[in-house]
Write a protein that holds these residues in place. Structure first.
Motif, mmCIF file in Angstrom:
data_model
loop_
_atom_site.group_PDB
_atom_site.id
_atom_site.type_symbol
_atom_site.label_atom_id
_atom_site.label_comp_id
_atom_site.label_asym_id
_atom_site.label_seq_id
_atom_site.Cartn_x
_atom_site.Cartn_y
_atom_site.Cartn_z
ATOM 1 N N LYS A 197 0.869 -1.187 0.000
ATOM 2 C CA LYS A 197 0.000 0.000 0.000
ATOM 3 C C LYS A 197 0.901 1.231 0.000
ATOM 4 O O LYS A 197 2.070 1.167 0.382
ATOM 5 C CB LYS A 197 -0.853 0.031 1.264
ATOM 6 N N LEU A 198 0.330 2.360 -0.393
ATOM 7 C CA LEU A 198 1.060 3.622 -0.304
ATOM 8 C C LEU A 198 1.475 3.839 1.142
ATOM 9 O O LEU A 198 0.673 3.647 2.051
ATOM 10 C CB LEU A 198 0.167 4.792 -0.730
ATOM 11 N N GLY A 199 2.741 4.194 1.335
ATOM 12 C CA GLY A 199 3.202 4.475 2.692
ATOM 13 C C GLY A 199 3.721 3.237 3.410
ATOM 14 O O GLY A 199 4.337 3.340 4.467
ATOM 15 N N GLU A 209 5.746 9.710 -0.492
ATOM 16 C CA GLU A 209 6.469 10.974 -0.287
ATOM 17 C C GLU A 209 7.045 11.518 -1.581
ATOM 18 O O GLU A 209 7.572 12.612 -1.626
ATOM 19 C CB GLU A 209 7.589 10.769 0.746
ATOM 20 N N ARG A 210 6.958 10.709 -2.653
ATOM 21 C CA ARG A 210 7.459 11.119 -3.971
ATOM 22 C C ARG A 210 8.913 11.535 -3.913
ATOM 23 O O ARG A 210 9.316 12.483 -4.588
ATOM 24 C CB ARG A 210 6.633 12.265 -4.537
ATOM 25 N N GLN A 211 9.682 10.882 -3.044
ATOM 26 C CA GLN A 211 11.112 11.196 -3.084
ATOM 27 C C GLN A 211 11.990 9.988 -2.771
ATOM 28 O O GLN A 211 11.538 9.006 -2.203
ATOM 29 C CB GLN A 211 11.447 12.372 -2.189
ATOM 30 N N LEU A 212 13.213 10.131 -3.216
ATOM 31 C CA LEU A 212 14.197 9.074 -3.089
ATOM 32 C C LEU A 212 14.419 8.694 -1.623
ATOM 33 O O LEU A 212 14.478 9.572 -0.763
ATOM 34 C CB LEU A 212 15.494 9.589 -3.707
ATOM 35 N N ILE A 213 14.511 7.389 -1.370
ATOM 36 C CA ILE A 213 14.885 6.948 -0.031
ATOM 37 C C ILE A 213 16.141 6.102 -0.153
ATOM 38 O O ILE A 213 16.235 5.235 -1.026
ATOM 39 C CB ILE A 213 13.757 6.127 0.633
ATOM 40 N N GLN A 232 16.103 -12.323 3.676
ATOM 41 C CA GLN A 232 17.381 -12.500 4.377
ATOM 42 C C GLN A 232 18.388 -13.227 3.473
ATOM 43 O O GLN A 232 19.579 -12.939 3.502
ATOM 44 C CB GLN A 232 17.186 -13.311 5.673
ATOM 45 N N VAL A 233 17.868 -14.164 2.662
ATOM 46 C CA VAL A 233 18.717 -14.958 1.759
ATOM 47 C C VAL A 233 19.506 -14.056 0.807
ATOM 48 O O VAL A 233 20.607 -14.379 0.392
ATOM 49 C CB VAL A 233 17.832 -15.922 0.931
ATOM 50 N N GLU A 234 18.897 -12.935 0.460
ATOM 51 C CA GLU A 234 19.511 -12.066 -0.541
ATOM 52 C C GLU A 234 20.800 -11.425 -0.051
ATOM 53 O O GLU A 234 21.694 -11.137 -0.830
ATOM 54 C CB GLU A 234 18.527 -10.967 -0.963
ATOM 55 N N GLY A 235 20.901 -11.193 1.243
ATOM 56 C CA GLY A 235 22.115 -10.580 1.808
ATOM 57 C C GLY A 235 22.338 -9.149 1.368
ATOM 58 O O GLY A 235 23.480 -8.696 1.244
ATOM 59 N N PHE A 236 21.254 -8.423 1.125
ATOM 60 C CA PHE A 236 21.418 -7.040 0.689
ATOM 61 C C PHE A 236 21.847 -6.136 1.842
ATOM 62 O O PHE A 236 21.423 -6.324 2.978
ATOM 63 C CB PHE A 236 20.111 -6.503 0.099
ATOM 64 N N VAL A 237 22.672 -5.149 1.513
ATOM 65 C CA VAL A 237 23.128 -4.190 2.510
ATOM 66 C C VAL A 237 22.545 -2.802 2.220
ATOM 67 O O VAL A 237 21.928 -2.186 3.071
ATOM 68 C CB VAL A 237 24.671 -4.117 2.545
ATOM 69 N N ALA A 238 22.743 -2.342 0.981
ATOM 70 C CA ALA A 238 22.321 -0.972 0.670
ATOM 71 C C ALA A 238 21.041 -0.972 -0.160
ATOM 72 O O ALA A 238 20.799 -1.888 -0.945
ATOM 73 C CB ALA A 238 23.426 -0.257 -0.081
ATOM 74 N N TYR A 239 20.237 0.060 0.021
ATOM 75 C CA TYR A 239 18.958 0.172 -0.682
ATOM 76 C C TYR A 239 18.760 1.584 -1.202
ATOM 77 O O TYR A 239 19.074 2.562 -0.517
ATOM 78 C CB TYR A 239 17.808 -0.174 0.260
ATOM 79 N N TYR A 240 18.246 1.668 -2.413
ATOM 80 C CA TYR A 240 17.790 2.951 -2.958
ATOM 81 C C TYR A 240 16.408 2.750 -3.551
ATOM 82 O O TYR A 240 16.173 1.789 -4.281
ATOM 83 C CB TYR A 240 18.708 3.439 -4.084
ATOM 84 N N GLY A 241 15.495 3.635 -3.237
ATOM 85 C CA GLY A 241 14.171 3.610 -3.855
ATOM 86 C C GLY A 241 13.908 4.966 -4.479
ATOM 87 O O GLY A 241 14.112 5.994 -3.835
ATOM 88 N N VAL A 242 13.526 4.970 -5.762
ATOM 89 C CA VAL A 242 13.288 6.227 -6.464
ATOM 90 C C VAL A 242 11.879 6.192 -7.053
ATOM 91 O O VAL A 242 11.499 5.195 -7.676
ATOM 92 C CB VAL A 242 14.277 6.404 -7.643
ATOM 93 N N ARG A 249 2.081 11.985 -12.022
ATOM 94 C CA ARG A 249 1.481 10.810 -11.392
ATOM 95 C C ARG A 249 2.578 9.808 -11.013
ATOM 96 O O ARG A 249 3.499 9.572 -11.797
ATOM 97 C CB ARG A 249 0.553 10.131 -12.402
ATOM 98 N N VAL A 250 2.476 9.220 -9.817
ATOM 99 C CA VAL A 250 3.447 8.193 -9.432
ATOM 100 C C VAL A 250 3.026 6.868 -10.078
ATOM 101 O O VAL A 250 1.967 6.328 -9.765
ATOM 102 C CB VAL A 250 3.511 8.029 -7.902
ATOM 103 N N LEU A 251 3.860 6.379 -11.024
ATOM 104 C CA LEU A 251 3.542 5.126 -11.712
ATOM 105 C C LEU A 251 4.046 3.937 -10.920
ATOM 106 O O LEU A 251 3.527 2.835 -11.029
ATOM 107 C CB LEU A 251 4.206 5.090 -13.084
ATOM 108 N N GLY A 252 5.105 4.185 -10.146
ATOM 109 C CA GLY A 252 5.701 3.080 -9.417
ATOM 110 C C GLY A 252 6.997 3.506 -8.771
ATOM 111 O O GLY A 252 7.257 4.702 -8.596
ATOM 112 N N VAL A 253 7.802 2.503 -8.431
ATOM 113 C CA VAL A 253 9.047 2.777 -7.721
ATOM 114 C C VAL A 253 10.155 1.918 -8.331
ATOM 115 O O VAL A 253 9.944 0.740 -8.634
ATOM 116 C CB VAL A 253 8.903 2.450 -6.215
#
Ligand code: C2E
Ligand code: SIN
Ligand code: SIN
Ligand code: FE
Ligand code: FE
Length: 487
Positions: A197-199, A209-213, A232-242, A249-253
């Motif tokens: 859901k949004l948020g 928020e329409r901004q990068l996290i 957890q399996v993925e072992g990701f450390v860093a994340y960027y969401g744009v 209109r926000v189409l997605g992320v």
């Protein structure tokens, strides 16, 4: 030929002073690599032990550099000429030169070219970025399929942004949920069932928020992706969401994941924002294109259903008609393909053939089923059937090109047909072609007013009408086509 170094004692005596004039690291080194004189360069070489007379090059520099040094040393000693190479130590790049000054000595200089190298790297990166933006532009212009577009974006982003995984979530307009639509670089299916859901979650917040996290360390923010245990399996450390925003209109992320900390500069972020903007426009146009195609197909199906519905009214009056309609549309299409008619025209011709006698719905039974020849007043009514078809269907703009056949299938090449007495090529090609098929099928069928003719008799009759009733350029092709046709 070797230089006679003994001729240049002055230069050697003043060498130390001369070298002071340059900002480069300058050493005088003997043939074994021992440093005889040393003038430090004005650059930092962290981790390199102090470069002082008495030490060897081999102790001071990395193995990779030493290998290049020894190779250059042997070349310059053999040739008596300057030899140059590039090397890097830690984060710095150097341009090194070896200048032989005597049988056993060389001057070694190293100039810091890190800035130049960085500029070069950045330019190459920018050229690649431009290429990506260009390919997104092309995708927009060409109305690329949404799935192909997303796959292309993922490939480019993965490589250019130097991240381990990329995902695109699009907002479902019906549910308003952000749904995983495409991804690359994942080890598991952990994110494939994402519905946010949004948020909600990182992506939900980016969209709201329409901004990068940016989450530099996911391990310290466990809760963010707690939504999937597989994550957890993925072992990701860093994340960027744009956010992917087009026309406000926000189409997605767009989400990017990395399995170690991400090092990036202002360029990287700048490009990320730019590519996200372009990608959003491309996605928007691909979605619109897809919707348009879908509605075209739906419309097309709706019209075909309407056409079939219309002809049923005629079929109900006369079982023969249904079969006649099926046969003439079938033969018309086969013949048209044989004559090289293109696909769009085929669609219209098929519809036209199906509808050709739709105007007969308005002809009274007493005329339509009269067992003998028609009287003059009856003919007047019968000859209205092409005009009736046009009256019935002309308001349906979609069928306009399909009306050529209903309107003009009774025109004759010599101008004696009806309803408009068109002559020759003034009669649309589709109607000229169809007239042959219609008459062929009418004559080879029983009618209330006569019994069927044989195929031989019918073809003979058609041949005799070439240039009178029928287009003389189509008749021979029709005859040869029909002679290979089963009925
Ligand atoms: P239809 O029966 O489908 O015939 C289509 C066309 O095939 C005719 O257009 C005509 O060009 C050709 N055709 C059909 N039967 C014959 C035939 O026995 N001899 C020759 N030479 N050609 C034939 P046309 O003449 O404009 O007729 C249009 C429609 O009018 C016909 O469609 C049919 O429904 C009706 N019709 C024509 N002649 C008669 C008739 O003598 N009695 C009755 N009851 N209806 C007729
Ligand atoms: C009929 O109405 O009798 C058949 C339709 C046709 O011949 O075109
Ligand atoms: C008509 O005018 O009869 C329909 C349009 C067309 O045949 O092109
Ligand atoms: Fe007709
Ligand atoms: Fe007919």
């Amino acid at each position: 030929m070797k230089t006679n170094w003994a001729d240049t004692p002055l230069a050697i005596q003043n060498l130390g002073e001369i070298l002071q004039a340059f900002s480069d690291l300058s050493l005088v080194v003997d043939s074994g690599g021992v440093i005889l004189e040393c003038k430090p360069g004005y650059f930092l070489t962290p981790g390199i032990p102090e470069i002082v007379p008495g030490r060897k090059i081999q102790e001071v520099f990395s193995a990779g550099m030493v290998e290049k040094f020894e190779q250059a040393l042997s070349i310059s000693r053999q040739t008596g000429k300057v030899d140059a190479f590039e090397f890097s130590d830690h984060e710095h790049w150097f341009d090194a030169r070896l200048v032989p000054i005597s049988e056993s000595r060389v001057i070694f200089t190293a100039r810091d070219i890190t800035k130049f190298k960085e500029t070069e790297k950045r330019m190459k990166q920018q050229v690649r970025q431009l290429a990506v933006l260009r390919s997104i532009d092309l995708a927009i212009a060409s109305g690329l399929d949404l799935n192909l577009l997303l796959a292309m974006l993922l490939d480019h982003l993965n490589e250019l942004m130097q991240v381990d995984a990329v995902a695109i979530l699009l907002q479902n307009p019906k549910t308003n949920l952000l749904e995983f639509t495409a991804g690359k670089g994942f080890r598991s299916s952990s994110l494939q069932y994402t519905h946010l859901k949004l948020g909600e979650g990182c992506a939900g917040r980016v969209a709201l928020e329409r901004q990068l996290i940016n989450v530099p360390d996911l391990k310290a923010n466990q809760m963010e992706f707690g939504r999937s245990p597989l994550f957890q399996v993925e072992g990701f450390v860093a994340y960027y969401g744009v956010p992917l925003i087009a026309k406000g209109r926000v189409l997605g992320v767009l989400e990017m994941f990395h399995r170690s900390k991400l090092q990036h500069d202002a360029d990287w972020l700048g490009f990320l924002n730019m590519v996200a903007g372009q990608a959003a426009i491309a996605i928007d146009s691909a979605i619109m294109f897809r919707e348009l195609q879908k509605s075209n197909i739906e419309l097309s199906l709706a019209y075909d259903a309407t056409i079939e519905g219309l002809t049923r009214a005629l079929d109900l009056r006369d079982k023969e008609t249904e079969e006649h309609t099926r046969r003439v549309s079938d033969i018309t299409i086969k013949l048209a393909v044989h004559l090289g008619v293109d696909n769009t025209d085929l669609i219209h011709m098929r519809r036209g053939a199906i509808l050709h006698d739709i105007g007969k719905v308005a002809i009274p039974d007493r005329i339509l089923f009269k067992p003998g020849p028609l009287a003059d007043d009856e003919w007047k009514i019968m000859r209205r059937h092409p005009g009736i078809a046009v009256d019935l269907l002309s308001s349906v703009s979609y069928l306009a090109p399909a009306l050529e056949i209903p309107h003009w299938h009774h025109e004759k090449w010599d101008g004696t047909g009806y309803p408009d007495h068109l002559r020759g090529e003034a009669i649309p090609f589709s109607a000229r072609l169809f007239a042959l098929v219609d008459v062929y099928d009418a004559l080879t069928s029983n009618r209330p007013y006569r019994t069927a003719w044989s195929k031989q008799e019918t073809l003979q009759y058609i041949k005799s009408q070439s240039g009178k009733h029928f287009d003389p350029t189509i008749v021979p092709k029709f005859l040869s086509f029909m002679s290979n046709h089963p009925n």
